[in-house]
Design an enzyme around this catalytic site. Structure first.
Site, PDB file in Angstrom:
ATOM      1  N   PRO A 110       0.838  -1.213   0.000  1.00  0.00           N
ATOM      2  CA  PRO A 110       0.000   0.000   0.000  1.00  0.00           C
ATOM      3  C   PRO A 110       0.870   1.260   0.000  1.00  0.00           C
ATOM      4  O   PRO A 110       1.818   1.370   0.767  1.00  0.00           O
ATOM      5  CB  PRO A 110      -0.779  -0.100   1.312  1.00  0.00           C
ATOM      6  CG  PRO A 110      -0.642  -1.505   1.774  1.00  0.00           C
ATOM      7  CD  PRO A 110       0.641  -2.019   1.192  1.00  0.00           C
ATOM      8  N   GLU A 111       0.550   2.171  -0.899  1.00  0.00           N
ATOM      9  CA  GLU A 111       1.245   3.453  -0.966  1.00  0.00           C
ATOM     10  C   GLU A 111       0.423   4.471  -0.172  1.00  0.00           C
ATOM     11  O   GLU A 111      -0.693   4.193   0.244  1.00  0.00           O
ATOM     12  CB  GLU A 111       1.367   3.900  -2.423  1.00  0.00           C
ATOM     13  CG  GLU A 111       2.236   2.992  -3.280  1.00  0.00           C
ATOM     14  CD  GLU A 111       3.713   3.385  -3.252  1.00  0.00           C
ATOM     15  OE1 GLU A 111       4.076   4.327  -2.509  1.00  0.00           O
ATOM     16  OE2 GLU A 111       4.485   2.741  -3.973  1.00  0.00           O
ATOM     17  N   HIS A 149      -5.895 -15.301   8.368  1.00  0.00           N
ATOM     18  CA  HIS A 149      -5.008 -14.143   8.454  1.00  0.00           C
ATOM     19  C   HIS A 149      -5.633 -12.960   9.177  1.00  0.00           C
ATOM     20  O   HIS A 149      -5.140 -11.850   9.091  1.00  0.00           O
ATOM     21  CB  HIS A 149      -4.549 -13.741   7.048  1.00  0.00           C
ATOM     22  CG  HIS A 149      -3.877 -14.854   6.319  1.00  0.00           C
ATOM     23  ND1 HIS A 149      -2.699 -15.415   6.761  1.00  0.00           N
ATOM     24  CD2 HIS A 149      -4.240 -15.538   5.212  1.00  0.00           C
ATOM     25  CE1 HIS A 149      -2.355 -16.397   5.937  1.00  0.00           C
ATOM     26  NE2 HIS A 149      -3.274 -16.492   5.001  1.00  0.00           N
ATOM     27  N   ARG A 202       0.854 -11.597   4.866  1.00  0.00           N
ATOM     28  CA  ARG A 202       2.313 -11.689   4.902  1.00  0.00           C
ATOM     29  C   ARG A 202       2.923 -11.200   6.216  1.00  0.00           C
ATOM     30  O   ARG A 202       4.103 -11.378   6.452  1.00  0.00           O
ATOM     31  CB  ARG A 202       2.897 -10.935   3.702  1.00  0.00           C
ATOM     32  CG  ARG A 202       2.438 -11.570   2.384  1.00  0.00           C
ATOM     33  CD  ARG A 202       3.070 -10.913   1.202  1.00  0.00           C
ATOM     34  NE  ARG A 202       4.516 -11.051   1.200  1.00  0.00           N
ATOM     35  CZ  ARG A 202       5.325 -10.487   0.309  1.00  0.00           C
ATOM     36  NH1 ARG A 202       4.802  -9.732  -0.638  1.00  0.00           N
ATOM     37  NH2 ARG A 202       6.624 -10.657   0.373  1.00  0.00           N
ATOM     38  N   LYS A 219      21.929  20.147  -3.254  1.00  0.00           N
ATOM     39  CA  LYS A 219      21.991  18.680  -3.383  1.00  0.00           C
ATOM     40  C   LYS A 219      22.255  18.246  -4.825  1.00  0.00           C
ATOM     41  O   LYS A 219      21.565  18.642  -5.738  1.00  0.00           O
ATOM     42  CB  LYS A 219      20.679  18.051  -2.888  1.00  0.00           C
ATOM     43  CG  LYS A 219      20.542  18.045  -1.386  1.00  0.00           C
ATOM     44  CD  LYS A 219      19.597  16.946  -0.910  1.00  0.00           C
ATOM     45  CE  LYS A 219      19.788  16.644   0.558  1.00  0.00           C
ATOM     46  NZ  LYS A 219      19.501  17.802   1.411  1.00  0.00           N
TER      47      LYS A 219
END
Ligand code: ZN
Length: 295
Positions: free
Chosen positions: A2-3, A104, A123, A166
């Site tokens: 998931p983002e 799960h 997981r 940078k």
């Protein structure tokens, strides 16, 4: 994995189910996920009211009446299922009958409003923690974390401050969690494409000699917010569709303009470029060499 937009979608889905309700019964079915659960996890939650449900980067933060914060991270495959009897009383919401405990389903939160929120994680890379509110910023999860990309903190000025001097490639600088937190690979590729910036350009090239943001820096800040907001919106609409299927929240397909489109024609009207993939720090970058020239 998931983002950030998915996590925000989950937050919006959970908020009406949890905020204002008390934990009546918390069932923890394993001693650990990615990390051990905090000591006396259920006891510290039961009886407490959820005052607010926030998000920082990819963490969900439930503020409790005890003064502690329940910190939740979805890891690779974590998801929440929201169940409420008499779902017809709230049509269009994400309530759905959940047929018993699955293998799960690791944590089951029973709430005083009759809702059950189940954390499922095949997981087990997700985790939960309890941290006093006053210590949250300095806790191991958040100390040294960069700014929030969906908030007002992100602006051309902030980018100028973070990127000044940078030489790091822009792509790497945008993925650096110590600068901006929770901006994933997909959204960085999309934002650079829409801004017309080459992923290998030095981060410092967005800053003038006086330390001020260039026009591109300002544009990039707006575009990052747009890209993330659009994904949250898309997630919101799919959230409802998903609920009809299995009651799970937060996963959606989203169409991208460059991400995962290697060798496809560029979508910019009039552009004859082809989406190209290059590998930076072991991760794929997708970009259009015509729209994103190195200046
Ligand atoms: Zn192009």
């Amino acid at each position: 994995m998931p983002e950030l937009p998915e996590v925000e979608t989950v937050r919006r889905g959970l908020e009406p189910a949890m905020v204002g309700a008390r934990f009546t019964r918390v069932t923890q079915r394993r001693p650990d996920l990615r990390f051990p659960f905090p000591e006396r996890f259920s006891e510290r939650l039961e009886g407490q009211e959820v005052k607010a449900l926030g998000r920082r980067a990819k963490y969900l933060l439930a503020d409790l009446s005890s003064g502690e914060v329940l910190v939740m991270h979805l890891g690779m495959s974590g998801r929440f299922l929201v169940t409420k009897d008499g779902a017809t009383r709230m049509p269009g919401e994400f309530h759905h009958e959940h047929g018993g405990l699955g293998a799960h389903d690791h944590v089951v939160f029973g709430l005083s409003n009759g809702t059950t929120v189940t954390y499922n994680d095949a997981r087990r890379f997700g985790f939960m923690d309890l941290v006093p509110r006053q210590e949250i910023e300095t806790s191991k999860h958040f100390a040294g974390m960069g700014i929030e990309p969906l908030g007002n903190e992100l602006s051309g000025e902030t980018i100028a401050r973070l990127f000044a001097g940078k030489r790091t490639p822009l792509k790497a600088a945008l993925l650096d969690q110590r600068l901006i937190a929770g901006l994933g690979n997909i959204y960085v590729c999309e934002a650079l494409f829409r801004t017309g910036l080459h992923p290998e350009a030095p981060a410092g090239s967005l800053v003038t000699k006086k330390g001020e943001p260039t026009d591109k820096a300002r544009q990039l800040a707006d575009v990052i917010r747009d890209v993330l907001s659009e994904a949250v919106e898309a997630g919101g609409s799919t959230l409802r569709d998903h609920a009809r299927v299995d009651g799970s929240l937060g996963y959606f397909q989203h169409s991208f303009r460059v991400y995962d489109r290697e060798s496809e024609p560029c979508v910019t009207p009039g552009c004859k470029g082809t989406v190209t993939r290059l590998v930076q720090s072991g991760r794929s970058t997708f970009y259009c060499p015509e729209c994103q020239k190195r200046s």
